[in-house]
Write a protein that holds these residues in place. Structure first.
Motif, PDB file in Angstrom:
ATOM      1  N   GLU A  48      37.587  41.394  29.775  1.00 53.70           N
ATOM      2  CA  GLU A  48      36.820  40.284  28.638  1.00 53.70           C
ATOM      3  C   GLU A  48      36.838  38.991  29.039  1.00 53.70           C
ATOM      4  OE1 GLU A  48      37.796  38.971  23.990  1.00 53.70           O
ATOM      5  OE2 GLU A  48      38.574  40.841  24.607  1.00 53.70           O
ATOM      6  N   VAL A  49      35.783  38.400  28.614  1.00 52.64           N
ATOM      7  CA  VAL A  49      35.424  36.768  29.144  1.00 52.64           C
ATOM      8  C   VAL A  49      35.958  36.067  27.898  1.00 52.64           C
ATOM      9  CG1 VAL A  49      33.991  34.972  29.645  1.00 52.64           C
ATOM     10  CG2 VAL A  49      33.506  37.389  30.601  1.00 52.64           C
ATOM     11  N   TYR A  50      37.059  35.299  28.388  1.00 52.88           N
ATOM     12  CA  TYR A  50      37.802  34.496  27.290  1.00 52.88           C
ATOM     13  C   TYR A  50      37.216  32.916  27.238  1.00 52.88           C
ATOM     14  CZ  TYR A  50      41.154  37.957  26.342  1.00 52.88           C
ATOM     15  OH  TYR A  50      41.712  39.243  26.071  1.00 52.88           O
ATOM     16  N   GLY A  51      36.674  32.713  28.334  1.00 58.40           N
ATOM     17  CA  GLY A  51      36.178  31.225  28.383  1.00 58.40           C
ATOM     18  C   GLY A  51      35.270  31.089  29.813  1.00 58.40           C
ATOM     19  N   GLU A  52      34.328  30.004  29.654  1.00 57.85           N
ATOM     20  CA  GLU A  52      33.397  29.749  30.821  1.00 57.85           C
ATOM     21  C   GLU A  52      33.425  28.293  30.726  1.00 57.85           C
ATOM     22  OE1 GLU A  52      29.966  32.542  31.889  1.00 57.85           O
ATOM     23  OE2 GLU A  52      29.242  30.981  30.429  1.00 57.85           O
TER      24      GLU A  52
ATOM     25  N   ASP B 293      39.042  22.436  33.504  1.00 62.51           N
ATOM     26  CA  ASP B 293      38.609  22.932  31.924  1.00 62.51           C
ATOM     27  C   ASP B 293      39.182  24.006  31.290  1.00 62.51           C
ATOM     28  OD1 ASP B 293      37.654  20.180  32.297  1.00 62.51           O
ATOM     29  OD2 ASP B 293      35.614  20.843  32.577  1.00 62.51           O
ATOM     30  N   LEU B 294      38.965  24.991  32.211  1.00 58.84           N
ATOM     31  CA  LEU B 294      39.698  26.127  31.627  1.00 58.84           C
ATOM     32  C   LEU B 294      41.040  26.707  31.424  1.00 58.84           C
ATOM     33  CD1 LEU B 294      37.172  28.969  33.491  1.00 58.84           C
ATOM     34  CD2 LEU B 294      37.306  28.547  31.232  1.00 58.84           C
ATOM     35  N   HIS B 295      41.732  25.740  32.479  1.00 58.44           N
ATOM     36  CA  HIS B 295      43.019  25.799  32.587  1.00 58.44           C
ATOM     37  C   HIS B 295      43.676  24.974  31.372  1.00 58.44           C
ATOM     38  CE1 HIS B 295      47.102  26.350  34.188  1.00 58.44           C
ATOM     39  NE2 HIS B 295      47.303  25.125  34.139  1.00 58.44           N
ATOM     40  N   LYS B 296      42.929  23.866  30.952  1.00 57.90           N
ATOM     41  CA  LYS B 296      43.371  23.086  29.761  1.00 57.90           C
ATOM     42  C   LYS B 296      43.008  23.625  28.739  1.00 57.90           C
ATOM     43  CE  LYS B 296      42.341  18.613  31.827  1.00 57.90           C
ATOM     44  NZ  LYS B 296      41.400  17.495  32.205  1.00 57.90           N
ATOM     45  N   TRP B 297      42.020  24.375  28.630  1.00 57.47           N
ATOM     46  CA  TRP B 297      41.518  25.439  27.242  1.00 57.47           C
ATOM     47  C   TRP B 297      42.478  26.334  26.909  1.00 57.47           C
ATOM     48  CZ3 TRP B 297      40.199  30.537  26.753  1.00 57.47           C
ATOM     49  CH2 TRP B 297      39.871  30.743  25.537  1.00 57.47           C
ATOM     50  N   MET B 298      42.989  27.033  28.107  1.00 57.24           N
ATOM     51  CA  MET B 298      44.002  28.001  27.899  1.00 57.24           C
ATOM     52  C   MET B 298      45.510  27.416  27.436  1.00 57.24           C
ATOM     53  SD  MET B 298      45.512  30.979  30.874  1.00 57.24           S
ATOM     54  CE  MET B 298      46.270  29.469  31.631  1.00 57.24           C
ATOM     55  N   LEU B 299      45.736  26.429  28.194  1.00 52.04           N
ATOM     56  CA  LEU B 299      47.087  25.986  27.562  1.00 52.04           C
ATOM     57  C   LEU B 299      47.039  25.377  26.208  1.00 52.04           C
ATOM     58  CD1 LEU B 299      48.086  23.630  30.690  1.00 52.04           C
ATOM     59  CD2 LEU B 299      49.098  25.914  29.933  1.00 52.04           C
TER      60      LEU B 299
END
Length: 125
Positions: free
Chosen positions: A11-15, A21-27
């Motif tokens: 599943e795609v959680y972010g793009e 930017d993805l790492h910051k969003w995940m954190l």
């Protein structure tokens, strides 16, 4: 372009265009702090995730054909994994193994002669 994809469900959680930017969003989404302590991090992720670069995968045969069309024979040889050094290395390793085997056989044939001369196993070793 990068995607944050679930390892199990795909599943795609972010793009995002940048991996950071993805790492910051995940954190920001999956990190919880307990109380006032900033060093106690709890990750509440639904599944393990990994970063994947977005793009279409090219076939190996298409890449090789393109290299041949451009006349890049060195690149073609590298793409195929054809190296002369691999063959030479394999032959050299085989020669070393054969030499070691011959030396081992020669040493083993000398042991009875040494024992006949009243040498102990410690002296032979």
């Amino acid at each position: 372009m990068w995607r944050l994809v679930g390892v199990n469900s795909k599943e795609v959680y972010g793009e995002s265009e940048h991996k950071s930017d993805l790492h910051k969003w995940m954190l920001k989404n999956y990190t919880k702090y307990e109380g006032d302590r900033k060093d106690s991090v709890y990750m509440d992720m639904p599944e393990p995730m990994r970063y994947v670069r977005v793009g279409t995968a090219a076939k190996q045969s298409d890449i090789e054909q393109e290299l041949l069309d451009r006349g890049d024979y060195e690149g073609f040889r590298k793409a195929r994994g054809l190296t002369i050094s691999k063959i030479k290395k394999r032959k050299y390793i085989g020669e070393i193994r054969m030499t070691k085997h011959k030396m081992k056989v020669a040493r083993q044939s000398l042991i009875p002669e040494m024992l006949d001369r009243n040498l102990s196993y410690a002296d032979i070793a």
